[in-house]
Design an enzyme around this catalytic site. Structure first.
Site, PDB file in Angstrom:
ATOM      1  N   LEU A 289      -1.116   7.281   8.613  1.00 50.13           N
ATOM      2  CA  LEU A 289      -2.248   6.355   8.662  1.00 50.13           C
ATOM      3  C   LEU A 289      -2.054   5.207   7.671  1.00 50.13           C
ATOM      4  O   LEU A 289      -2.818   5.068   6.713  1.00 50.13           O
ATOM      5  CB  LEU A 289      -3.555   7.104   8.358  1.00 50.13           C
ATOM      6  N   PRO A 290      -1.035   4.382   7.895  1.00 52.30           N
ATOM      7  CA  PRO A 290      -0.866   3.244   6.982  1.00 52.30           C
ATOM      8  C   PRO A 290      -2.068   2.310   7.091  1.00 52.30           C
ATOM      9  O   PRO A 290      -2.654   2.172   8.167  1.00 52.30           O
ATOM     10  CB  PRO A 290       0.417   2.572   7.478  1.00 52.30           C
ATOM     11  N   HIS A 291      -2.443   1.720   5.989  1.00 56.30           N
ATOM     12  CA  HIS A 291      -3.583   0.811   5.988  1.00 56.30           C
ATOM     13  C   HIS A 291      -3.393  -0.239   4.918  1.00 56.30           C
ATOM     14  O   HIS A 291      -2.691  -0.010   3.935  1.00 56.30           O
ATOM     15  CB  HIS A 291      -4.900   1.562   5.800  1.00 56.30           C
ATOM     16  N   ALA A 292      -4.011  -1.390   5.149  1.00 56.61           N
ATOM     17  CA  ALA A 292      -3.830  -2.503   4.221  1.00 56.61           C
ATOM     18  C   ALA A 292      -5.017  -3.446   4.304  1.00 56.61           C
ATOM     19  O   ALA A 292      -5.696  -3.509   5.320  1.00 56.61           O
ATOM     20  CB  ALA A 292      -2.544  -3.258   4.572  1.00 56.61           C
TER      21      ALA A 292
ATOM     22  N   ARG B 197       0.832  -1.205   0.000  1.00 58.19           N
ATOM     23  CA  ARG B 197       0.000   0.000   0.000  1.00 58.19           C
ATOM     24  C   ARG B 197       0.871   1.260   0.000  1.00 58.19           C
ATOM     25  O   ARG B 197       0.594   2.218  -0.713  1.00 58.19           O
ATOM     26  CB  ARG B 197      -0.946  -0.006   1.214  1.00 58.19           C
TER      27      ARG B 197
END
Length: 154
Positions: A64-67, A50
């Site tokens: 705000l890392p997201h996966a 991502r």
């Protein structure tokens, strides 16, 4: 949707210094594994994949890392506060010290977006960020995040 639905109190960690984004993703994956049983390799790979699409550092010291992860049944989060901010290629080029990562089921659509919007709104609140930076107890950090942004009605 509330932060308490996304963030287990055990999914919060304070770290002194982080050497790289890769190392941070390792810590986020470790926390996701320990708290929710998410496969460590899947979590790290999904976060890195991502991030390769564009940095998730949203500014003002927040990332705000997201996966999306196969096999998850609901959206879950982990939170890390760094004592020493690190470079994260944020949009404002400022180092990051507050990281709220989200892991969503691979096929989640609206729920993932709702969770991301909620976390984004929460982490945009300057008062919340100031309180997060001023506290070193993980239970207190969870309480601050769970309270959410205060409404400033006219």
């Amino acid at each position: 949707m509330e932060i308490t639905e996304l963030l287990n109190p055990k999914a919060i960690k304070i770290v002194g210094k982080m050497s790289s984004k890769k190392r941070l993703f390792q810590d986020l994956g470790d926390l996701a594994y320990a708290t929710y049983g998410i496969c460590l390799g899947d979590a790290i790979d999904a976060l890195q994949e991502r991030e390769s699409l564009g940095p998730t550092g949203v500014g003002h010291g927040v990332a705000l890392p997201h996966a999306r992860i196969h096999g998850l049944s609901s959206v879950v989060g982990v939170f890390v506060r760094l004592d020493t901010p690190m470079d994260f290629d944020a949009v404002d080029r400022q180092p990051v010290d507050l990281i709220f990562a989200l892991f969503a089921p691979a096929n989640s659509g609206v729920e993932h977006l709702k969770a991301l919007a909620l976390v984004s709104r929460t982490m945009r609140d300057r008062d919340i960020c100031a309180k997060l930076r001023a506290n070193t107890d993980t239970a207190t950090l969870h309480a601050i995040l769970s309270a959410g942004p205060t409404s400033k009605a006219a």
